[in-house]
Motif scaffolding. Sequence first.
Motif: not given
Lengths: 86, 249
Positions: B136, B181, B184-185, B219, B222-223
């Motif tokens: 992240s 996006d 956010t993810q 997530k 997806s990111a």
Amino acid sequence: MSITSKITILIIIVILVIAGIWGWYSTSQTSQTNITANSQQNTQTNANTEPEYNTSDAALDDDLSSIDTQMQDLNKDSNNIDQSFN
Amino acid sequence: MKNLLITCLILAIFMVLPLGCSVSAQATGTSGILQNKEVPADVLVIIKNADKEIDQRIENLNDLITRIGLMKKISAEEQKTLILSIQNEINQLASLKTKIDSDVDLQTAKADYQSITKSYRIYALIFPQISIMAASDRVMTIVNSMNIIGSKIQLRISALDGNSAAAMNQILSDFTAKISDASTQANMAINEVSLLEPDQGDKTKMKANATALKDAKEKIKSAISSLIEARKDLGTIVRNLKEINGLKN
């Protein structure tokens, strides 16, 4: 010369010497403060300096290359996640 | 002079003597303990396997500590908390290793070996948790870099004529949506796992942790997909800009 005159001259000399030392000390302190302030200002300026905002084709290529390196590292992070779930 | 030399010599001997004893004690170490006991061969095999497994876990946990130190978007306070929990786990594993190394009974050795996976479930939480946070953090860093390039490209586009600019702006708009996006993810993934705590045998908590980790993993995936798409957009825009630049020159 009377003893009183000698003592008076001696006191004046002592006062002059003390004043000289005090003057030299305060001048050097001010100078030191200025140097420190300048140095901090320079450091702050350097820290706030943005990397060169170059929009040329070559600069954009460099930026893309840097992104690709980071994406490769992200790929390793993603593999680590997969391993951590095994 | 002679007396001085003798005194120095005596002092040196007294200083070196404890050091020698210490080294000798360390040299005997675990193997010394094992040699003094009659340890069955099957127990020795379990000890060897357990040591290997624990060493691997400690190595992985130390790698995580190093990775945490490289995080850019996670606060220093959060980093400190994570490192402390990992360090605690390392200490517990080291203690378990010491205990297993001194086992002579087969049943005890088996139970201790099993406890590496059963009782130290925190490892099962920490490893994916930090890996997700690290990814992240990387996503956020890349988003930051892409935003800078995006603003550079915007400057270049603003200098183009109407038709060219419209086509480019459309791609740039898609690019902006993609990195938004991804951001956010990644943020959601961090929020989902950063506060997870070891289940301590609580099955409900264990299930909740597993669900949260799995969801955060999705997530991140997806990111990453969004970033890959954003990178493609960047490539297209830069290529087009170069072509237009070439036509001008």
